[in-house]
Design a protein around this motif. Sequence first.
Motif, mmCIF file in Angstrom:
data_model
loop_
_atom_site.group_PDB
_atom_site.id
_atom_site.type_symbol
_atom_site.label_atom_id
_atom_site.label_comp_id
_atom_site.label_asym_id
_atom_site.label_seq_id
_atom_site.Cartn_x
_atom_site.Cartn_y
_atom_site.Cartn_z
ATOM 1 N N ASP A 259 10.559 -2.969 2.155
ATOM 2 C CA ASP A 259 11.467 -3.115 3.294
ATOM 3 C C ASP A 259 10.780 -4.042 4.301
ATOM 4 O O ASP A 259 9.871 -3.612 5.011
ATOM 5 C CB ASP A 259 11.756 -1.755 3.920
ATOM 6 C CG ASP A 259 12.652 -1.834 5.147
ATOM 7 O OD1 ASP A 259 13.052 -2.949 5.549
ATOM 8 O OD2 ASP A 259 12.948 -0.763 5.704
ATOM 9 N N PRO A 260 11.186 -5.326 4.386
ATOM 10 C CA PRO A 260 10.517 -6.264 5.293
ATOM 11 C C PRO A 260 10.517 -5.832 6.758
ATOM 12 O O PRO A 260 9.658 -6.240 7.524
ATOM 13 C CB PRO A 260 11.311 -7.565 5.120
ATOM 14 C CG PRO A 260 11.966 -7.448 3.787
ATOM 15 C CD PRO A 260 12.241 -5.976 3.597
ATOM 16 N N VAL A 261 11.449 -4.987 7.148
ATOM 17 C CA VAL A 261 11.493 -4.499 8.527
ATOM 18 C C VAL A 261 10.358 -3.508 8.785
ATOM 19 O O VAL A 261 9.876 -3.381 9.905
ATOM 20 C CB VAL A 261 12.873 -3.866 8.826
ATOM 21 C CG1 VAL A 261 12.923 -3.270 10.217
ATOM 22 C CG2 VAL A 261 13.974 -4.905 8.645
ATOM 23 N N ARG A 262 9.921 -2.824 7.747
ATOM 24 C CA ARG A 262 8.815 -1.846 7.843
ATOM 25 C C ARG A 262 7.752 -2.228 6.807
ATOM 26 O O ARG A 262 7.632 -1.612 5.754
ATOM 27 C CB ARG A 262 9.348 -0.438 7.588
ATOM 28 C CG ARG A 262 10.372 -0.026 8.658
ATOM 29 C CD ARG A 262 11.031 1.334 8.395
ATOM 30 N NE ARG A 262 10.081 2.351 8.018
ATOM 31 C CZ ARG A 262 10.233 3.141 6.932
ATOM 32 N NH1 ARG A 262 11.279 3.029 6.152
ATOM 33 N NH2 ARG A 262 9.334 4.058 6.671
ATOM 34 N N PRO A 263 6.947 -3.267 7.095
ATOM 35 C CA PRO A 263 6.056 -3.856 6.091
ATOM 36 C C PRO A 263 5.054 -2.902 5.448
ATOM 37 O O PRO A 263 4.718 -3.074 4.287
ATOM 38 C CB PRO A 263 5.321 -4.945 6.861
ATOM 39 C CG PRO A 263 6.131 -5.209 8.059
ATOM 40 C CD PRO A 263 6.886 -3.960 8.359
ATOM 41 N N HIS A 264 4.574 -1.928 6.193
ATOM 42 C CA HIS A 264 3.558 -1.027 5.629
ATOM 43 C C HIS A 264 4.153 0.241 5.019
ATOM 44 O O HIS A 264 3.424 1.045 4.443
ATOM 45 C CB HIS A 264 2.522 -0.665 6.685
ATOM 46 C CG HIS A 264 1.706 -1.825 7.146
ATOM 47 N ND1 HIS A 264 0.994 -2.627 6.288
ATOM 48 C CD2 HIS A 264 1.503 -2.327 8.387
ATOM 49 C CE1 HIS A 264 0.375 -3.561 6.973
ATOM 50 N NE2 HIS A 264 0.672 -3.410 8.243
ATOM 51 N N ALA A 265 5.453 0.428 5.139
ATOM 52 C CA ALA A 265 6.070 1.661 4.653
ATOM 53 C C ALA A 265 5.894 1.831 3.151
ATOM 54 O O ALA A 265 5.523 2.915 2.688
ATOM 55 C CB ALA A 265 7.551 1.697 5.026
ATOM 56 N N ALA A 266 6.149 0.791 2.377
ATOM 57 C CA ALA A 266 5.984 0.850 0.914
ATOM 58 C C ALA A 266 5.903 -0.574 0.384
ATOM 59 O O ALA A 266 6.580 -1.470 0.893
ATOM 60 C CB ALA A 266 7.160 1.579 0.265
ATOM 61 N N GLY A 267 5.065 -0.772 -0.624
ATOM 62 C CA GLY A 267 4.927 -2.112 -1.181
ATOM 63 C C GLY A 267 4.214 -2.116 -2.507
ATOM 64 O O GLY A 267 3.739 -1.085 -2.995
ATOM 65 N N ILE A 268 4.169 -3.314 -3.082
ATOM 66 C CA ILE A 268 3.375 -3.551 -4.284
ATOM 67 C C ILE A 268 2.483 -4.750 -4.001
ATOM 68 O O ILE A 268 2.931 -5.763 -3.451
ATOM 69 C CB ILE A 268 4.246 -3.748 -5.541
ATOM 70 C CG1 ILE A 268 3.344 -3.925 -6.765
ATOM 71 C CG2 ILE A 268 5.236 -4.890 -5.374
ATOM 72 C CD1 ILE A 268 4.026 -3.723 -8.080
ATOM 73 N N TRP A 269 1.216 -4.593 -4.337
ATOM 74 C CA TRP A 269 0.195 -5.591 -4.012
ATOM 75 C C TRP A 269 -0.581 -5.973 -5.260
ATOM 76 O O TRP A 269 -0.885 -5.115 -6.089
ATOM 77 C CB TRP A 269 -0.748 -5.024 -2.956
ATOM 78 C CG TRP A 269 -0.031 -4.757 -1.688
ATOM 79 C CD1 TRP A 269 0.566 -3.582 -1.314
ATOM 80 C CD2 TRP A 269 0.243 -5.696 -0.658
ATOM 81 N NE1 TRP A 269 1.185 -3.747 -0.107
ATOM 82 C CE2 TRP A 269 0.999 -5.040 0.319
ATOM 83 C CE3 TRP A 269 -0.089 -7.040 -0.463
ATOM 84 C CZ2 TRP A 269 1.422 -5.669 1.486
ATOM 85 C CZ3 TRP A 269 0.346 -7.659 0.701
ATOM 86 C CH2 TRP A 269 1.091 -6.981 1.648
ATOM 87 N N SER A 270 -0.925 -7.269 -5.345
ATOM 88 C CA SER A 270 -1.762 -7.747 -6.454
ATOM 89 C C SER A 270 -3.062 -8.293 -5.881
ATOM 90 O O SER A 270 -3.093 -8.853 -4.785
ATOM 91 C CB SER A 270 -1.036 -8.819 -7.265
ATOM 92 O OG SER A 270 -0.858 -9.992 -6.518
ATOM 93 N N PHE A 271 -4.133 -8.126 -6.644
ATOM 94 C CA PHE A 271 -5.482 -8.547 -6.244
ATOM 95 C C PHE A 271 -6.111 -9.323 -7.394
ATOM 96 O O PHE A 271 -6.111 -8.855 -8.535
ATOM 97 C CB PHE A 271 -6.349 -7.317 -5.939
ATOM 98 C CG PHE A 271 -5.910 -6.546 -4.733
ATOM 99 C CD1 PHE A 271 -6.576 -6.660 -3.529
ATOM 100 C CD2 PHE A 271 -4.815 -5.690 -4.803
ATOM 101 C CE1 PHE A 271 -6.170 -5.939 -2.406
ATOM 102 C CE2 PHE A 271 -4.394 -4.964 -3.699
ATOM 103 C CZ PHE A 271 -5.078 -5.089 -2.495
ATOM 104 N N GLU A 272 -6.666 -10.504 -7.072
ATOM 105 C CA GLU A 272 -7.384 -11.301 -8.051
ATOM 106 C C GLU A 272 -8.775 -11.610 -7.509
ATOM 107 O O GLU A 272 -8.909 -12.147 -6.409
ATOM 108 C CB GLU A 272 -6.644 -12.616 -8.324
ATOM 109 C CG GLU A 272 -5.317 -12.440 -9.029
ATOM 110 C CD GLU A 272 -4.644 -13.767 -9.269
ATOM 111 O OE1 GLU A 272 -4.923 -14.372 -10.323
ATOM 112 O OE2 GLU A 272 -3.875 -14.191 -8.400
#
Length: 119
Positions: free
Chosen positions: A103-116
């Motif tokens: 939810d772009p309005v609540r950026p930290h609420a839920a997400g998926i992140w990739s790390f390289e």
Amino acid sequence: MPSEPDIDYRLAFELAPIGLVLSKDRLMLSCNQQLLTMFGAGQPELLNGQSFELLYPTHDEFERTGARIVASLDWRGFYADERIMKRLSGELFWCHVSGRALDPVRPHAAGIWSFEDLS
């Protein structure tokens, strides 16, 4: 027309060639095997349920990055940067991080992140 193959999305997440994390309120809910390896966590329990702060060199950097993510999300909720991260051993390394807020309005609420790992 050939049928689509059965795809086990959980297995795809676990075996992806980059580190992946599902997050909620800046907590790591589920980390894949590549992420565990990259950060030196032998067991998922060492990261799952923990704050991302554990992977930052300092508390201040954790706070600055969190504010930068909120300010820099594009209209679709995407964010990417390169930064110094910290393995559980304390070793610092360069990392490319990209992610998407559900939810772009609540950026930290839920997400998926990739790390390289760039080191």
